[in-house]
Design a protein around this motif. Structure first.
Motif, PDB file in Angstrom:
ATOM      1  N   SER A 182      52.461 -45.022   2.153  1.00  0.00           N
ATOM      2  CA  SER A 182      53.118 -46.308   2.333  1.00  0.00           C
ATOM      3  C   SER A 182      54.120 -46.220   3.476  1.00  0.00           C
ATOM      4  N   LEU A 183      54.014 -47.165   4.431  1.00  0.00           N
ATOM      5  CA  LEU A 183      54.986 -47.288   5.511  1.00  0.00           C
ATOM      6  C   LEU A 183      55.717 -48.607   5.338  1.00  0.00           C
ATOM      7  N   LYS A 184      57.029 -48.578   5.553  1.00  0.00           N
ATOM      8  CA  LYS A 184      57.791 -49.808   5.344  1.00  0.00           C
ATOM      9  C   LYS A 184      58.803 -49.985   6.465  1.00  0.00           C
ATOM     10  N   ILE A 185      58.799 -51.206   7.031  1.00  0.00           N
ATOM     11  CA  ILE A 185      59.817 -51.629   7.999  1.00  0.00           C
ATOM     12  C   ILE A 185      60.768 -52.559   7.256  1.00  0.00           C
ATOM     13  N   ARG A 186      62.051 -52.236   7.255  1.00  0.00           N
ATOM     14  CA  ARG A 186      63.038 -53.053   6.547  1.00  0.00           C
ATOM     15  C   ARG A 186      64.025 -53.679   7.537  1.00  0.00           C
ATOM     16  N   GLY A 187      64.650 -54.747   7.081  1.00  0.00           N
ATOM     17  CA  GLY A 187      65.699 -55.394   7.873  1.00  0.00           C
ATOM     18  C   GLY A 187      65.211 -56.679   8.514  1.00  0.00           C
ATOM     19  N   LYS A 188      66.048 -57.717   8.407  1.00  0.00           N
ATOM     20  CA  LYS A 188      65.654 -59.021   8.914  1.00  0.00           C
ATOM     21  C   LYS A 188      65.359 -58.985  10.403  1.00  0.00           C
ATOM     22  N   ASP A 189      66.240 -58.391  11.186  1.00  0.00           N
ATOM     23  CA  ASP A 189      66.050 -58.363  12.636  1.00  0.00           C
ATOM     24  C   ASP A 189      64.828 -57.544  13.018  1.00  0.00           C
ATOM     25  N   GLU A 190      64.656 -56.393  12.362  1.00  0.00           N
ATOM     26  CA  GLU A 190      63.515 -55.527  12.676  1.00  0.00           C
ATOM     27  C   GLU A 190      62.195 -56.205  12.326  1.00  0.00           C
ATOM     28  N   VAL A 191      62.133 -56.818  11.132  1.00  0.00           N
ATOM     29  CA  VAL A 191      60.898 -57.483  10.699  1.00  0.00           C
ATOM     30  C   VAL A 191      60.578 -58.662  11.613  1.00  0.00           C
ATOM     31  N   ARG A 192      61.604 -59.476  11.940  1.00  0.00           N
ATOM     32  CA  ARG A 192      61.379 -60.612  12.827  1.00  0.00           C
ATOM     33  C   ARG A 192      60.892 -60.152  14.194  1.00  0.00           C
ATOM     34  N   ARG A 193      61.459 -59.064  14.704  1.00  0.00           N
ATOM     35  CA  ARG A 193      61.051 -58.568  16.025  1.00  0.00           C
ATOM     36  C   ARG A 193      59.593 -58.121  16.021  1.00  0.00           C
ATOM     37  N   VAL A 194      59.192 -57.441  14.960  1.00  0.00           N
ATOM     38  CA  VAL A 194      57.797 -56.977  14.862  1.00  0.00           C
ATOM     39  C   VAL A 194      56.848 -58.170  14.723  1.00  0.00           C
TER      40      VAL A 194
END
Length: 312
Positions: A79-91
């Motif tokens: 499982s890979l997880k990207i967290r954080g509003k700014d990080e998720v929005r950027r991706v």
């Protein structure tokens, strides 16, 4: 290791050099395997896969394309997880899943990827590589030729089909158990698709299998044809000898015209000879068609004797 696993192991090591190709491949993986959470308390993208190699590749792609290091957990699945509003929005914005107003576009990760990400041929190659790694498989070419990619939605399947057709393949779609499967069934087209995805080692292995199978099929066809011809010749010779013996028993070979008698005697002396060989034994020699004509006459005489015997 299965052939499908070998192909994926090779593709997992293939990382696009350009960021636009990295984004195209990530959009395919996120679109097929990604789980998106977007609310006040939790912004995250989670990718779950059973393949360690694919998890490592995703990690590398995120590092190179976004300078992000996803949280990585392993167990029965990775499982890979990207967290954080700014990080998720950027991706999501870079992968064209979100627009500037934070509206999901398209509304589901599993729908069609934004065409802007796959305008270039190199990006379409990367995208197809990503979808195959995420939800594709290929059969053992020693048994059959079958390449497929399983999709959640019809739109997703149609977009993949269109891309594959752009690379001169006859990709088709079939609905199976609430999923849509894009597939190829011809060995040559699967070879082309491996080339598109840049799985060159697997391509050579598949080509070797195809060559061997074609050689075996050619040999089998040749042997079957020769066997059929031999059986035909043997059956004809058996019939000819039976006819000659019948004539000898009923009236004697002396009752035959000289030309027919000579052929009859030679056939009895050489039961295994071909028509050409029989002709060479005659004096003067006779061609194959001449021998065949004389044997056919002998057969007609024998049939006439049988007919008369049947009416007695």
């Amino acid at each position: 290791m299965s052939f499908s696993s070998e192909v994926k192991a090779e593709l997992e090591k293939q990382i696009g050099k350009s960021r636009h190709c990295q984004l195209a491949e990530l959009s395919a993986i996120v679109g097929h395997l990604g789980r998106l959470t977007m609310n006040r308390d939790n912004y995250s993208i989670t990718i779950v896969t059973e393949h360690v190699g694919l998890a490592k590749k995703c990690f590398t792609l995120f590092r190179r394309a976004f300078d992000l290091s996803p949280e990585l957990e392993s167990g029965n699945a990775c499982s890979l997880k990207i967290r954080g509003k700014d990080e998720v929005r950027r991706v999501l914005m870079a992968l064209k899943f979100l627009n500037e107003d934070e509206q999901q576009c398209p509304p589901k990760l599993s729908d069609r990827v934004n065409g802007l990400l796959v305008q270039n041929s190199c990006c379409r190659r990367a995208f197809l590589r990503g979808v195959f790694l995420s939800s594709g498989s290929i059969s053992d070419p020693n048994k059959s030729y079958h390449f497929e990619i399983v999709c959640d939605t019809a739109g997703q399947a149609q977009q993949i089909q269109e891309m594959m057709i752009d690379f001169d393949t006859d990709a088709k779609i079939v609905e199976r158990k609430n999923h849509y499967v894009v597939y190829l069934k011809e060995g040559a087209q699967i070879v082309d698709m491996l080339n598109v995805m840049e799985a060159h080692v697997a391509l050579m292995n598949l080509e070797n299998v195809r060559i061997l199978k074609e050689m075996r099929n050619h040999v089998n066809r040749t042997v079957n044809c020769e066997t059929a011809n031999i059986n035909k010749a043997v059956n004809a010779a058996v019939k000819q000898i039976a006819d000659i013996r019948l004539i000898r028993e009923r009236g004697g070979l002396e009752s035959l015209p000289k030309s027919l008698r000579q052929v009859a005697e030679v056939r009895l002396e050489h039961p295994d000879a071909t028509l050409k060989e029989l002709g060479e034994y005659l004096c003067p020699p006779v061609g194959k068609s001449g021998v065949n004509h004389r044997l056919r006459k002998i057969g007609e005489i024998a049939d006439h004797i049988r007919d008369r015997g049947g009416h007695q």
